[in-house]
Scaffold this motif. Structure first.
Motif, PDB file in Angstrom:
ATOM      1  N   HIS A 148       0.799  -1.243   0.000  1.00 35.25           N
ATOM      2  CA  HIS A 148       0.000   0.000   0.000  1.00 35.25           C
ATOM      3  C   HIS A 148       0.826   1.286   0.000  1.00 35.25           C
ATOM      4  O   HIS A 148       0.325   2.334  -0.415  1.00 35.25           O
ATOM      5  N   LYS A 149       2.053   1.267   0.442  1.00 34.77           N
ATOM      6  CA  LYS A 149       2.730   2.512   0.822  1.00 34.77           C
ATOM      7  C   LYS A 149       3.152   3.397  -0.341  1.00 34.77           C
ATOM      8  O   LYS A 149       3.542   4.550  -0.121  1.00 34.77           O
ATOM      9  N   ASN A 150       3.072   2.893  -1.586  1.00 32.56           N
ATOM     10  CA  ASN A 150       3.472   3.757  -2.704  1.00 32.56           C
ATOM     11  C   ASN A 150       2.289   4.394  -3.422  1.00 32.56           C
ATOM     12  O   ASN A 150       2.441   4.942  -4.515  1.00 32.56           O
ATOM     13  N   TYR A 151       1.088   4.371  -2.805  1.00 33.73           N
ATOM     14  CA  TYR A 151      -0.037   5.092  -3.395  1.00 33.73           C
ATOM     15  C   TYR A 151       0.256   6.590  -3.396  1.00 33.73           C
ATOM     16  O   TYR A 151       0.665   7.154  -2.375  1.00 33.73           O
ATOM     17  N   THR A 152       0.039   7.215  -4.526  1.00 35.53           N
ATOM     18  CA  THR A 152       0.133   8.680  -4.555  1.00 35.53           C
ATOM     19  C   THR A 152      -1.171   9.310  -4.089  1.00 35.53           C
ATOM     20  O   THR A 152      -1.177  10.414  -3.549  1.00 35.53           O
ATOM     21  N   GLU A 153      -2.291   8.603  -4.332  1.00 32.65           N
ATOM     22  CA  GLU A 153      -3.596   9.043  -3.848  1.00 32.65           C
ATOM     23  C   GLU A 153      -4.444   7.833  -3.493  1.00 32.65           C
ATOM     24  O   GLU A 153      -4.290   6.756  -4.069  1.00 32.65           O
ATOM     25  N   ALA A 154      -5.355   8.024  -2.534  1.00 31.10           N
ATOM     26  CA  ALA A 154      -6.406   7.056  -2.229  1.00 31.10           C
ATOM     27  C   ALA A 154      -7.670   7.856  -1.960  1.00 31.10           C
ATOM     28  O   ALA A 154      -7.601   9.002  -1.497  1.00 31.10           O
ATOM     29  N   ILE A 155      -8.821   7.270  -2.272  1.00 33.13           N
ATOM     30  CA  ILE A 155     -10.068   8.019  -2.117  1.00 33.13           C
ATOM     31  C   ILE A 155     -10.876   7.474  -0.943  1.00 33.13           C
ATOM     32  O   ILE A 155     -10.793   6.297  -0.601  1.00 33.13           O
ATOM     33  N   VAL A 156     -11.662   8.373  -0.332  1.00 32.31           N
ATOM     34  CA  VAL A 156     -12.539   7.986   0.780  1.00 32.31           C
ATOM     35  C   VAL A 156     -13.896   8.665   0.623  1.00 32.31           C
ATOM     36  O   VAL A 156     -14.051   9.615  -0.146  1.00 32.31           O
ATOM     37  N   THR A 193     -10.266  10.324   6.518  1.00 31.27           N
ATOM     38  CA  THR A 193      -8.935  10.454   5.903  1.00 31.27           C
ATOM     39  C   THR A 193      -7.830   9.887   6.800  1.00 31.27           C
ATOM     40  O   THR A 193      -6.933   9.199   6.320  1.00 31.27           O
ATOM     41  N   SER A 194      -7.898  10.159   8.089  1.00 30.22           N
ATOM     42  CA  SER A 194      -6.841   9.668   8.982  1.00 30.22           C
ATOM     43  C   SER A 194      -6.885   8.152   9.108  1.00 30.22           C
ATOM     44  O   SER A 194      -5.838   7.494   9.244  1.00 30.22           O
ATOM     45  N   ILE A 195      -8.078   7.576   9.045  1.00 22.87           N
ATOM     46  CA  ILE A 195      -8.221   6.120   9.145  1.00 22.87           C
ATOM     47  C   ILE A 195      -7.604   5.437   7.943  1.00 22.87           C
ATOM     48  O   ILE A 195      -6.840   4.471   8.069  1.00 22.87           O
ATOM     49  N   TYR A 196      -7.914   5.929   6.733  1.00 20.38           N
ATOM     50  CA  TYR A 196      -7.353   5.311   5.531  1.00 20.38           C
ATOM     51  C   TYR A 196      -5.850   5.565   5.430  1.00 20.38           C
ATOM     52  O   TYR A 196      -5.109   4.722   4.929  1.00 20.38           O
ATOM     53  N   ALA A 197      -5.396   6.717   5.906  1.00 17.44           N
ATOM     54  CA  ALA A 197      -3.955   6.973   5.921  1.00 17.44           C
ATOM     55  C   ALA A 197      -3.240   5.957   6.804  1.00 17.44           C
ATOM     56  O   ALA A 197      -2.192   5.415   6.432  1.00 17.44           O
ATOM     57  N   GLU A 198      -3.815   5.678   7.957  1.00 20.57           N
ATOM     58  CA  GLU A 198      -3.236   4.673   8.850  1.00 20.57           C
ATOM     59  C   GLU A 198      -3.284   3.282   8.212  1.00 20.57           C
ATOM     60  O   GLU A 198      -2.295   2.544   8.221  1.00 20.57           O
ATOM     61  N   ALA A 199      -4.436   2.923   7.627  1.00 20.88           N
ATOM     62  CA  ALA A 199      -4.608   1.583   7.060  1.00 20.88           C
ATOM     63  C   ALA A 199      -3.650   1.334   5.900  1.00 20.88           C
ATOM     64  O   ALA A 199      -3.166   0.212   5.717  1.00 20.88           O
ATOM     65  N   PHE A 200      -3.365   2.374   5.112  1.00 20.00           N
ATOM     66  CA  PHE A 200      -2.490   2.220   3.949  1.00 20.00           C
ATOM     67  C   PHE A 200      -1.042   2.610   4.242  1.00 20.00           C
ATOM     68  O   PHE A 200      -0.184   2.446   3.374  1.00 20.00           O
ATOM     69  N   GLY A 201      -0.791   3.144   5.409  1.00 14.28           N
ATOM     70  CA  GLY A 201       0.576   3.534   5.751  1.00 14.28           C
ATOM     71  C   GLY A 201       1.086   4.700   4.934  1.00 14.28           C
ATOM     72  O   GLY A 201       2.271   4.754   4.576  1.00 14.28           O
ATOM     73  N   ILE A 202       0.192   5.660   4.626  1.00 13.76           N
ATOM     74  CA  ILE A 202       0.565   6.827   3.823  1.00 13.76           C
ATOM     75  C   ILE A 202       0.192   8.102   4.566  1.00 13.76           C
ATOM     76  O   ILE A 202      -0.549   8.086   5.544  1.00 13.76           O
ATOM     77  N   ASP A 203       0.705   9.226   4.090  1.00 13.61           N
ATOM     78  CA  ASP A 203       0.408  10.506   4.713  1.00 13.61           C
ATOM     79  C   ASP A 203      -1.039  10.911   4.423  1.00 13.61           C
ATOM     80  O   ASP A 203      -1.587  10.611   3.354  1.00 13.61           O
ATOM     81  N   GLU A 204      -1.650  11.611   5.369  1.00 12.59           N
ATOM     82  CA  GLU A 204      -3.044  12.032   5.209  1.00 12.59           C
ATOM     83  C   GLU A 204      -3.251  12.902   3.973  1.00 12.59           C
ATOM     84  O   GLU A 204      -4.338  12.913   3.386  1.00 12.59           O
ATOM     85  N   SER A 205      -2.219  13.631   3.567  1.00 12.01           N
ATOM     86  CA  SER A 205      -2.360  14.509   2.405  1.00 12.01           C
ATOM     87  C   SER A 205      -2.628  13.727   1.124  1.00 12.01           C
ATOM     88  O   SER A 205      -3.119  14.287   0.145  1.00 12.01           O
TER      89      SER A 205
END
Length: 372
Positions: free
Chosen positions: A138-146, A152-164
């Motif tokens: 998951h960590k190389n996603y440039t974007e994820a949608i919610v 946003t903070s939950i999906y950032a944690e789940a994917f191991g990426i920054d909230e931005s």
């Protein structure tokens, strides 16, 4: 994975796909095509869900993108996949895809996760205690949608990426829930399939599976007696059931109950059935979020709630997911369903928290805010 081996996990991940990595890196000498989109899914036989919704929106509006779709049934050889990925400015996935996590993306390239589920219910990804934290997954996603800013903070944690990198643009496939023409066509199709449904109140029974994955998925038979439930609801009601696709042995409907209980397991999309549903009964399925958009009353039937909470875990207190009753005994279920039909449920706060960006315009926002 044993903690002793977890530092080696990224090495093992790359080693598994070393040939693919080499093909991808070699193809980086090709131009990065700014209008090229690759939709890639190994979990589906044909394009569906958010990927299909985005594709349909682009084609309907004649947007200047060239879309290539690779699914599990039309997947070319590794070298071709790598070349297509390397040349595509946008790579869209909708599930767990181990092959893409080992790649170092090109400058200006986007790997976008349009996750198949919505909302935030059962913990997944790095939110789970069992996750290997230094994995590449998951960590190389440039974007994820919610579906809502609150998530946003939950999906950032789940994917191991920054909230931005997490964008609350909504869930593209839910746009269909606002399409009146599609809704009417779907209702007509389902009523043509089972004409009796048009004249009865419909309880949709849609539990999720127990077990770890597709190989051992099941739903405990002792949890539900559909005949007793039908008897408790009375002659005004029918039961439509759709078990999770992982469950290979849903209950058979005896001849004596045909016309009272209907198996809709072969319906591809549970959202279609929601259009004719009076009350949804489920347990830990994310269908509660789509259901909330349509405003159908909900009953959560959870005989194993304590055990399930302990083994899986939820992002919020389970009671916060209930726009209606939480029932643990079948003896109380039919009364809860009838009460839900009569009184509805308090869903406005739930919708604000979990699906506020699902308003029929998610595809448009995806294009405007992510593809730009």
């Amino acid at each position: 994975m044993n903690k002793l081996f977890s530092p080696l996990y990224p090495v093992l991940q790359r080693a598994r796909f070393i040939k693919f990595i080499n093909y991808f890196n070699a193809a980086k000498k090709l131009p990065l095509e700014s209008d090229k989109i690759l939709m890639y899914t190994t979990s589906r036989g044909k394009l569906g869900g958010n990927l299909l919704a985005i594709k349909n929106y682009m084609e309907k509006n004649n947007l200047p993108y060239r879309i290539t779709a690779f699914t599990s049934v039309n997947m070319p050889d590794e070298k071709t996949v790598a070349r297509e990925m390397a040349a595509s400015k946008y790579i869209l996935i909708d599930d767990f895809e181990p092959r893409v996590y080992v790649l170092k993306l090109r400058k200006g390239q986007h790997l976008i996760q349009v996750w198949h589920a919505m909302g935030a219910f059962k913990k997944f990804g790095y939110s789970r205690k069992s996750a290997v934290k230094n994995s590449l997954t998951h960590k190389n996603y440039t974007e994820a949608i919610v579906s809502s800013p609150e998530l946003t903070s939950i999906y950032a944690e789940a994917f191991g990426i920054d909230e931005s990198r997490v964008k609350p643009v909504g869930v593209p496939r839910t746009d269909l829930l606002f399409d009146k023409e599609y809704a009417e066509k779907t209702k007509s199709r389902l009523y043509e399939r089972e004409p009796l449904l048009k004249y009865k109140k419909v309880c949709l029974f849609a539990p999720t599976f127990r077990g770890n994955n597709v190989n051992d998925a099941y739903y405990p038979k002792e949890f539900i007696d559909l005949k007793k439930l039908a008897d408790g609801l009375g002659d005004d009601w029918v039961i439509v059931f759709k078990y999770h696709p992982f469950i290979k042995n849903p209950p058979a409907v005896p001849e004596s109950l045909k016309g009272k209980i209907f198996d809709f397991g072969n319906e591809r999309d549970i959202n279609d059935i929601l259009f004719i549903t009076d009350v949804l009964v489920t347990d830990y399925s994310s269908v509660i979020f789509e259901n909330a958009i349509l405003g159908n009353p909900l009953v959560l039937y959870t005989p194993d709630l304590d055990d399930y909470c302990g083994s899986r875990g939820f992002y919020f207190d389970y009671e916060e997911y209930a726009c209606g009753a939480v029932v643990k005994k079948q003896s109380e279920l039919s009364a809860a369903i009838i009460n839900a039909a009569e009184n509805g449920g308090e869903c406005e706060e739930f919708k604000r928290r979990f699906v506020s960006c699902c308003d029929g315009c998610s595809c448009r926002r995806f294009v405007e805010e992510i593809l730009k």
